[in-house]
Design an enzyme around this catalytic site. Structure first.
Site, PDB file in Angstrom:
ATOM      1  CG  ASP A  18      -4.253   1.712   0.825  1.00 13.20           C
ATOM      2  OD1 ASP A  18      -4.074   1.258  -0.483  1.00 13.20           O
ATOM      3  OD2 ASP A  18      -3.449   2.342   1.536  1.00 13.20           O
ATOM      4  N   GLY A  23      -3.748   2.468  -9.222  1.00 10.96           N
ATOM      5  CA  GLY A  23      -3.986   2.550 -10.723  1.00 10.96           C
ATOM      6  C   GLY A  23      -4.198   1.129 -11.234  1.00 10.96           C
ATOM      7  CG  ASP A  39       2.355   5.140  -1.393  1.00  9.56           C
ATOM      8  OD1 ASP A  39       1.543   4.649  -2.199  1.00  9.56           O
ATOM      9  OD2 ASP A  39       2.565   4.642  -0.303  1.00  9.56           O
TER      10      ASP A  39
HETATM   11  C1  GLA Z   1      -0.720   3.091   1.195  1.00  5.47           C
HETATM   12  C2  GLA Z   1      -1.341   4.409   0.519  1.00  5.47           C
HETATM   13  C3  GLA Z   1      -0.819   5.503   1.279  1.00  5.47           C
HETATM   14  C4  GLA Z   1      -0.990   5.664   2.570  1.00  5.47           C
HETATM   15  C5  GLA Z   1      -0.299   4.523   3.314  1.00  5.47           C
HETATM   16  C6  GLA Z   1      -0.970   3.965   4.863  1.00  5.47           C
HETATM   17  O1  GLA Z   1       0.884   2.986   0.881  1.00  5.47           O
HETATM   18  O2  GLA Z   1      -0.873   4.274  -0.865  1.00  5.47           O
HETATM   19  O3  GLA Z   1      -1.046   6.672   0.609  1.00  5.47           O
HETATM   20  O4  GLA Z   1      -2.431   5.501   2.842  1.00  5.47           O
HETATM   21  O5  GLA Z   1      -0.850   3.258   2.618  1.00  5.47           O
HETATM   22  O6  GLA Z   1      -0.340   2.731   5.245  1.00  5.47           O
END
Ligand code: GLA
Length: 399
Positions: A148, A198, A219
């Site tokens: 991430d 993305g 998200d």
């Molecule tokens: C981001 C990701 C989520 C999750 C959080 C965790 O927002 O997009 O899917 O993994 O971090 O902190």
């Protein structure tokens, strides 16, 4: 003599390197299915909860339906020791033992990190420790990594290339490539899931870096608008999905938040149409029977897991009704008619056009939610409750 030996050794090294690459590419031949801790538990995930999720996946029949990955999201990370090796925090006393437990159930274990100093929840990221972390995951027996972006934006992109968007994107690509290589070098098949919302048309470059799936949007949240907005953003991305590499419209919210039964069904159906990863994100030990029924509908899962791996396209919309179509192996097709409106369509009747779908004459098939046979005919009226869906499989395998 030395020369004579050098050649076969190089050949052996090359062959084992090639075998490693092949193994890594073999994962995710169909969209990964499993469960992830974030959408419901967020920072409350711990060893006990992950074991409970694994137990439930087996006892509810989810494993038999195809759910295999049990994925720990953010907040598992503890401190690095004097050698830089990252240890889990007190919520996860023994990650290797947890992996052994999950594997003993015939399931696989996933984990989460990011290319920055810190993850989104401000736990340790992998910056400067990529190879080391990949090795640690392999030693624990990890089978899936979600990576991430988060603090890498500030840590590296903004610092090293202020005001230079193109240079920032290059740094981002390099960071994802680095972890892709580190995972491959472990020799363990580990699904590589890119999470950077993305940016920079990730679908164009992620597969070359070893990415098996990549988030296409921000998200998801457990409400209709979030789900529907994300769904609409998948249009145009269908050519990028296929065996080993998938668009990821984010994890499932089925059974969470304010989604009602129709909305849960539509969300699940449409993720299957999209050939999306099916990662349940709900509280498995307290799952309602109707939620279990949705998540374990084998006919719908078969659409998602169809071996052609072709993502659906929205063929047309009329009023608030969307019609999506997906080609399936053996000449079959899946057709979804979704009422995205907040009222019953009876107020503005919808009639299905087979012509617009390129179909001629009545189409025998199966309604995948009622389980009953259904023949689609041209101009047939279809009445759906608000946010409900008709999902039909027609053709060769549907008869
Ligand atoms: C981001 C990701 C989520 C999750 C959080 C965790 O927002 O997009 O899917 O993994 O971090 O902190």
């Amino acid at each position: 003599m030395r020369k004579f030996l050098a050649v076969p050794l190089a050949a052996v090294a090359f062959l084992s390197f090639a075998a490693t690459i092949t193994r890594a590419q073999e994962v995710a031949q169909t969209p990964p299915m499993g469960w992830n801790s974030w959408n419901y538990f967020a920072s409350k995930v711990d060893d006990k909860g992950v074991r409970a999720a694994a137990d439930e996946i087996v006892s509810t029949g989810m494993k038999d339906a195809g759910y295999i990955y049990v994925n720990i999201d953010d907040t598992w990370q503890g401190k690095r020791d004097e050698n830089g090796v990252l240890h889990a925090n007190e919520k996860f006393p023994d990650m290797k033992a947890l992996a052994d437990y999950v594997h003993s159930k015939g399931l696989k274990l996933g984990i989460y990190s990011g290319p920055g100093n810190l993850t989104c929840a401000k736990y340790a990221g992998s910056l400067g420790h990529e190879e080391q972390d990949a090795k640690t995951y392999a030693e624990w027996g990890i089978d899936y990594l979600k990576y991430d972006l988060c603090s890498f934006r500030e840590d590296t992109m903004a610092k090293q290339a202020p005001d230079d968007k193109a240079a920032q994107m290059k740094l981002m690509h390099a960071a994802y490539e680095k972890m892709g290589k580190a995972l491959k070098a472990t020799g363990r098949p580990i699904v590589y899931s890119l999470c950077q919302y993305g940016w920079d048309a990730v679908w164009e470059w992620a597969p070359a870096l070893g990415g098996n799936l990549w988030r296409t949007t921000g998200d998801i949240q457990a409400n209709w608008n979030s789900m529907y907005t994300i769904l609409s953003q998948q249009e145009g991305l269908q050519s990028y999905a296929g065996p080993g590499h998938w668009n990821d419209p984010d994890m499932l919210e089925v059974g969470n938040g304010r989604l009602n039964i129709h909305e849960n069904r539509s969300h699940f159906s449409m993720w299957a149409m999209l050939a999306a990863p099916l990662l349940a994100g709900n509280d498995l030990p307290n799952m309602k029977p109707e939620v279990k029924e949705i998540l374990t509908n084998k006919d719908v899962i078969a659409i998602d897991q169809d071996k052609l791996g072709k993502q659906a396209s929205r063929i047309y919309s009329e009023g608030e009704v969307d019609v999506w179509e997906r080609d399936l192996a053996g000449g079959a097709k899946a057709i979804a008619v979704l009422n995205a409106g907040s009222d019953r369509v009876a107020t503005h009747p919808f009639h299905l056009s087979l012509e617009k779908l390129g179909l001629h004459g009545p189409q025998k098939g199966k309604d995948l939610w009622s389980g009953k046979d259904l023949t689609l005919t041209d101009n047939m009226p279809i009445e759906l409750a608000s946010h409900d869906i008709l999902l039909v499989r027609i053709g060769a395998n549907g008869q």
